[in-house]
Design an enzyme around this catalytic site. Structure first.
Site, PDB file in Angstrom:
ATOM      1  N   LYS A  52       1.086  -1.037  -0.004  1.00 11.83           N
ATOM      2  CA  LYS A  52       0.099   0.043   0.116  1.00 11.83           C
ATOM      3  C   LYS A  52       0.453   1.780  -0.133  1.00 11.83           C
ATOM      4  O   LYS A  52       0.563   1.784  -0.753  1.00 11.83           O
ATOM      5  CB  LYS A  52      -1.053   0.128   1.385  1.00 11.83           C
ATOM      6  CG  LYS A  52      -1.821  -1.151   1.259  1.00 11.83           C
ATOM      7  CD  LYS A  52      -3.281  -1.475   2.426  1.00 11.83           C
ATOM      8  CE  LYS A  52      -4.000  -2.516   2.259  1.00 11.83           C
ATOM      9  NZ  LYS A  52      -4.940  -2.512   3.364  1.00 11.83           N
ATOM     10  N   GLN A  96      -4.643  -1.166   9.645  1.00 10.66           N
ATOM     11  CA  GLN A  96      -4.763  -2.671   8.909  1.00 10.66           C
ATOM     12  C   GLN A  96      -5.294  -3.767   9.056  1.00 10.66           C
ATOM     13  O   GLN A  96      -5.160  -3.996  11.266  1.00 10.66           O
ATOM     14  CB  GLN A  96      -3.647  -3.362   8.373  1.00 10.66           C
ATOM     15  CG  GLN A  96      -2.647  -4.597   7.475  1.00 10.66           C
ATOM     16  CD  GLN A  96      -4.027  -3.568   6.698  1.00 10.66           C
ATOM     17  OE1 GLN A  96      -3.459  -2.981   5.884  1.00 10.66           O
ATOM     18  NE2 GLN A  96      -3.579  -5.466   6.020  1.00 10.66           N
ATOM     19  N   ASP A 119     -10.907   2.591   3.926  1.00 13.05           N
ATOM     20  CA  ASP A 119     -11.548   1.569   3.930  1.00 13.05           C
ATOM     21  C   ASP A 119     -12.704   0.938   3.589  1.00 13.05           C
ATOM     22  O   ASP A 119     -12.675  -0.249   3.575  1.00 13.05           O
ATOM     23  CB  ASP A 119     -10.466   0.638   5.094  1.00 13.05           C
ATOM     24  CG  ASP A 119      -9.165   0.291   4.729  1.00 13.05           C
ATOM     25  OD1 ASP A 119      -9.112  -0.005   4.222  1.00 13.05           O
ATOM     26  OD2 ASP A 119      -8.861  -0.255   5.550  1.00 13.05           O
TER      27      ASP A 119
HETATM   28  N1  GUN Z   1      -7.163  -6.588   6.133  1.00 14.38           N
HETATM   29  C1  GUN Z   1      -7.236  -7.521   5.160  1.00 14.38           C
HETATM   30  N2  GUN Z   1      -8.053  -6.690   3.386  1.00 14.38           N
HETATM   31  C2  GUN Z   1      -7.955  -5.513   4.417  1.00 14.38           C
HETATM   32  C3  GUN Z   1      -8.185  -4.292   3.294  1.00 14.38           C
HETATM   33  O1  GUN Z   1      -8.863  -4.579   2.882  1.00 14.38           O
HETATM   34  N3  GUN Z   1      -8.165  -3.536   5.008  1.00 14.38           N
HETATM   35  C4  GUN Z   1      -7.511  -3.534   6.228  1.00 14.38           C
HETATM   36  N4  GUN Z   1      -7.444  -2.606   6.872  1.00 14.38           N
HETATM   37  N5  GUN Z   1      -7.235  -4.127   7.017  1.00 14.38           N
HETATM   38  C5  GUN Z   1      -6.962  -5.703   5.858  1.00 14.38           C
END
Ligand code: GUN
Length: 293
Positions: A52, A96, A119
């Site tokens: 990311k 996350q 998100d």
């Molecule tokens: N863990 C797995 N997928 C995601 C996501 O799209 N966002 C976040 N913050 N954590 C995740």
């Protein structure tokens, strides 16, 4: 059968975002800034966060990378979230998941200012999405919708089956497919671990979206001839055919299912590349004030 090339669409969207960033900068605006909070040292989470942050820099964003040990308290994270909520330099904030057991994911998600919740996990964004109001859409479902859009896949009036009901993928995906929009307007069935006659239900799907988290769960007998199959699964399995000794597989038994499909997403290179780019698209919209002022 046509492969849906997530890598190709990822490159297209990435170039579009990078162009918009340069236009913003040329107009005297600041670069979008995404804050990413990572707790602990889980390998998969660290890899996702690394990707990311790297993709942010690829498109000309700034990022604010915050790492905490597994032992951090819930309050310390809540305090940091409040600080970022009030920091006008930061446009988007994600924490996350999963988090260690002593930290409530619900509490953390609700603490994020919904205007920075790129998100799309905050109840305000989930609710607004369900109502068809402007909202940040969760990255994986938004990425899948973008693939349908760019491949001109007709979803209107189609029988769509979603396997899996997670808050991150299955549930929002079912909402996006059923809402009055293009892509959308599908007749949606959502299946989960308690569903009965799963094979029969799947075999009626014109569009089958699989996010069940079980390696190669969907077999050819579960798929209708000519169906569109989207595979959200990602499983690292041992292989003696690759140099690394590992191979990525999805929730769909690709080799036997692909030949029955009109379109199918491969793993890797299908849905995966779309997820991060959708998060960045949300961050761009946040910086431009296009969802909320
Ligand atoms: N863990 C797995 N997928 C995601 C996501 O799209 N966002 C976040 N913050 N954590 C995740």
């Amino acid at each position: 059968m046509e492969l849906i090339d997530g890598k190709k669409i990822n490159a297209e969207v990435k170039a579009e975002i990078a162009k918009e960033v340069e236009e913003m900068v040329a107009n005297g605006m600041k670069r979008p800034n995404l804050a990413v909070i990572l707790v602990g040292d889980d390998g998969a989470s660290s890899t996702y966060v690394g990707s990311k942050v790297k993709t942010c820099h690829d498109v000309g964003f700034e990022s604010t990378d915050l790492k905490y040990p597994e032992t951090v308290t819930e309050q310390e994270i809540l305090d940091k979230i409040e600080e970022i909520n009030n920091d006008s330099q930061i446009d988007g904030l994600i924490v996350q998941l999963p988090l260690p057991k002593h930290i409530s994911e619900d509490k953390i998600i609700e603490a994020i200012d919904y205007k920075k919740d790129v998100d799309g996990f905050h109840p305000v964004n989930t609710g607004r999405m369900a109502m068809g109001l402007p909202a940040y859409l969760p990255a994986t479902p938004a990425g899948i919708v973008e693939l349908f859009r760019r491949y001109n896949i007709d979803t209107e009036g189609k029988n769509c089956v979603v396997l899996g009901r997670s808050n991150i993928v299955g549930t929002p995906m079912s909402l996006l497919m059923s809402r009055k929009a293009k892509p959308g307007n599908a007749t949606v069935t959502i299946c989960h671990s308690r569903s009965k006659n799963l094979n029969e239900i799947c075999a009626q799907a014109d569009i089958l979206i699989v996010a069940i988290g079980q390696c190669e769960f969907v077999t050819a007998d579960m798929v209708k001839e000519g169906a569109v199959v989207v595979d959200v699964g990602m499983h690292r399995v041992k292989s003696d055919k690759t140099k690394s000794g590992w191979k990525l597989k999805g929730d769909v038994k690709f080799d036997e299912v692909a030949e029955k499909c009109s379109y199918i997403t491969p793993v890797p290179g299908g849905v995966g590349p779309m997820t991060i780019i959708s998060l960045l698209k949300n961050t761009l919209l946040a910086a431009q004030g296009k969802i909320y002022k």
